[in-house]
Design a protein around this motif. Structure first.
Motif, PDB file in Angstrom:
ATOM      1  N   SER A 432       3.179  -3.650   9.249  1.00  0.00           N
ATOM      2  CA  SER A 432       3.222  -5.100   8.685  1.00  0.00           C
ATOM      3  C   SER A 432       2.223  -5.541   8.149  1.00  0.00           C
ATOM      4  O   SER A 432       2.211  -6.153   7.127  1.00  0.00           O
ATOM      5  N   ARG A 434      -0.290  -4.156   6.598  1.00  0.00           N
ATOM      6  CA  ARG A 434      -0.594  -3.298   5.223  1.00  0.00           C
ATOM      7  C   ARG A 434       0.492  -3.476   4.320  1.00  0.00           C
ATOM      8  O   ARG A 434      -0.295  -3.782   3.185  1.00  0.00           O
ATOM      9  N   TRP A 435       1.423  -3.876   4.598  1.00  0.00           N
ATOM     10  CA  TRP A 435       2.721  -3.991   3.325  1.00  0.00           C
ATOM     11  C   TRP A 435       3.524  -5.208   3.428  1.00  0.00           C
ATOM     12  O   TRP A 435       4.160  -5.457   2.266  1.00  0.00           O
ATOM     13  N   GLY A 437       4.372  -8.567   2.010  1.00  0.00           N
ATOM     14  CA  GLY A 437       4.172  -9.436   1.069  1.00  0.00           C
ATOM     15  C   GLY A 437       3.685  -8.518  -0.108  1.00  0.00           C
ATOM     16  O   GLY A 437       3.412  -9.151  -1.145  1.00  0.00           O
ATOM     17  N   ARG A 438       3.619  -7.211   0.101  1.00  0.00           N
ATOM     18  CA  ARG A 438       3.015  -6.465  -1.083  1.00  0.00           C
ATOM     19  C   ARG A 438       3.858  -5.357  -1.579  1.00  0.00           C
ATOM     20  O   ARG A 438       3.781  -4.422  -2.376  1.00  0.00           O
ATOM     21  N   ALA A 439       5.307  -5.494  -1.357  1.00  0.00           N
ATOM     22  CA  ALA A 439       6.226  -4.582  -1.729  1.00  0.00           C
ATOM     23  C   ALA A 439       7.475  -5.267  -2.092  1.00  0.00           C
ATOM     24  O   ALA A 439       7.714  -6.416  -1.650  1.00  0.00           O
ATOM     25  N   TRP A 440       8.475  -4.642  -3.034  1.00  0.00           N
ATOM     26  CA  TRP A 440       9.619  -5.461  -3.271  1.00  0.00           C
ATOM     27  C   TRP A 440      10.626  -4.105  -3.452  1.00  0.00           C
ATOM     28  O   TRP A 440      10.387  -3.124  -4.051  1.00  0.00           O
TER      29      TRP A 440
END
Length: 478
Positions: A432, A434-435, A437-440
């Protein structure tokens, strides 16, 4: 009440034909005209002696009064109107009742009755909403749990049918299925143009069971699908009035087909011997009767508790972890939504139903122990593939019963704390961090969620397509 309504209409018909008023006829038979009016309106049941007097006074036979057919088309419409206005469906609308007076023309009365029929038809079709379907399915699953998934009366019927064709042992052949159909007055016909929404179609008028060409001898499809179709007739099913009726009928025809393909006596003998050998295996049960793994697993649940003293659970799970079918009477905590429905819910990633997908060699059953808050369970899982998805079939029992099963020596063991979301649903804090807000990602849209089932006499089957199919094949045969 319907019989009294018809009787009343016939009394009125013969009274008016004889040119008598209510008071005149009442005087002849010794009752008040007001009492006779109640009888003509279906509100009071006359004694047989009074009916005999009315018949004599109007110049007809008693049998004419007691005939169950409405005396005229107008009378039939008035009876239909009365029946419709007494229904709970009409009462739920909060509308006043209409009296079929002489001022109401036949055309108007026919239009009103027609609207009642359409109202009832639309109400029947509307019952198959997803929410109601899920609730009905949940109620049926819980009811079957109280019965240990065992319907002995259907097993009795299946055994009688098998006895009639002389089947005593071994896998049921395609020829024997055809013999069963013939004894029931049907011919099995394979066609390539079945309605898209139907698995099979029975032509009651011409005595045919239409099946798809994919089920022509060589696979499991012919026997199971044909027996399911015949099951409707054997079990005396009528058009389902509710979606719950439809689901119950579907369960019963599936049970009937399994009971014919895997007869109770032979199946119990086979399984009891396997238990005595401490070597119960669904794959052996499957192969002994030449059925699918899923059919054998479900049939095992029918017989395990009543005949082997075993509590069990069954799961069919898609490769994404969603439950397609489920049953338990052994205390396993199935994933459920707020309505109690388990279909469509996701099983724990640590359960055998999902860990079996990670195997490289899937030719045999996969065995695993799983520690849960409800206890430890032993599971045997077989994976399979359809054109649309991979799936797994699981049969499991509490740890105490594992001693009777093949694979009990397995060292595969996992721990599940579901429905606690920390068990397998939430990502680890590291991931959580690490990723988030940084993926879609774009999710797959399951089109069936947005597509309503065709509505018709049989839920999910398009009436127009069905009737056009029957007409086409009826003309061809003529």
């Amino acid at each position: 009440m319907n019989d009294l309504a018809t009787l009343g209409q016939r009394i009125r018909h013969f009274r008016t034909r004889a040119g008598l008023t209510l008071d005149q006829l009442g005087e002849r038979v010794g009752i008040a005209g007001s009492q006779l009016s109640l009888m003509e309106n279906g509100r009071r049941e006359p004694r047989l002696t009074l009916l005999t007097s009315i018949a004599e006074a109007t110049g007809v036979q008693l049998a004419d009064l007691l005939d169950t057919a409405p005396p005229t088309k107008r009378a039939a419409l008035e009876i239909e109107l009365e029946r419709a206005q007494r229904s709970s469906l009409y009462a739920s609308l909060g509308l006043p009742s209409i009296r079929a007076s002489k001022a109401l023309t036949d055309e108007t009365l026919e239009a009103i009755v027609g609207m009642h029929h359409e109202l009832a038809r639309r109400a029947r079709e509307a019952i198959a909403t997803p929410e109601e379907a899920r609730r009905a399915n949940t109620e049926l699953r819980l009811h079957m749990r109280t019965l240990d998934n065992y319907l002995p009366e259907i097993d009795d019927i299946a055994e009688k049918i098998l006895s009639d064709i002389g089947h005593t042992a071994g896998a049921l052949t395609h020829r024997e299925v055809s013999l069963i159909a013939e004894k029931l007055g049907f011919e099995l016909v394979h066609v390539g143009d079945l309605p898209h929404s139907a698995r099979s179609v029975i032509d009651l008028e011409n005595g045919r069971v239409y099946l798809p060409p994919a089920s022509i001898p060589g696979g499991h499809g012919l026997r199971g699908m044909a027996l399911q179709a015949l099951g409707h007739r054997v079990l005396g099913h009528e058009h389902p009035a509710t979606y719950a009726d439809f689901l119950r009928q579907r369960l019963e025809i599936n049970y009937f087909a399994a009971a014919v393909l895997m007869p109770r006596r032979q199946s119990v003998e086979f399984l009891q011997q396997a238990k005595a050998d401490r070597n119960i295996a669904v794959e052996d049960f499957r192969d002994a009767f030449g059925v699918t793994h899923e059919a054998a697993a479900l049939r095992f649940t029918n017989l395990a508790t009543a005949h082997l003293d075993l509590e069990v659970h069954f799961l069919r799970v898609s490769d994404d972890g969603a439950v397609a079918k489920a049953y338990e009477n052994d205390g396993l905590r199935l994933p459920v939504d707020v309505t109690g429905s388990t279909e469509g819910q996701f099983v724990c990633r640590h359960w055998s139903a999902r860990t079996a997908f990670t195997r490289t060699n899937r030719t045999t059953e996969f065995y695993q122990y799983t520690d849960t808050p409800e206890g430890t369970f032993f599971d045997s899982t077989q994976t399979g593939t359809t054109s649309a998805e991979e799936f797994s079939i699981t049969i499991g029992v509490p740890f105490a019963h594992s001693k009777w099963f093949r694979g009990r020596e397995t060292q595969n063991r996992t721990r599940s704390t579901c429905p606690d979301e920390n068990c397998c649903r939430r990502p680890s804090p590291d991931l959580s961090g690490r990723w988030a807000g940084r993926a879609w990602s774009s999710a797959k849209l399951h089109a069936h969620i947005l597509s309503p089932l065709p509505s018709g006499t049989f839920p999910g089957v398009d009436d127009r397509e069905l009737y056009e199919f029957l007409q086409s094949h009826s003309v061809q045969s003529d």
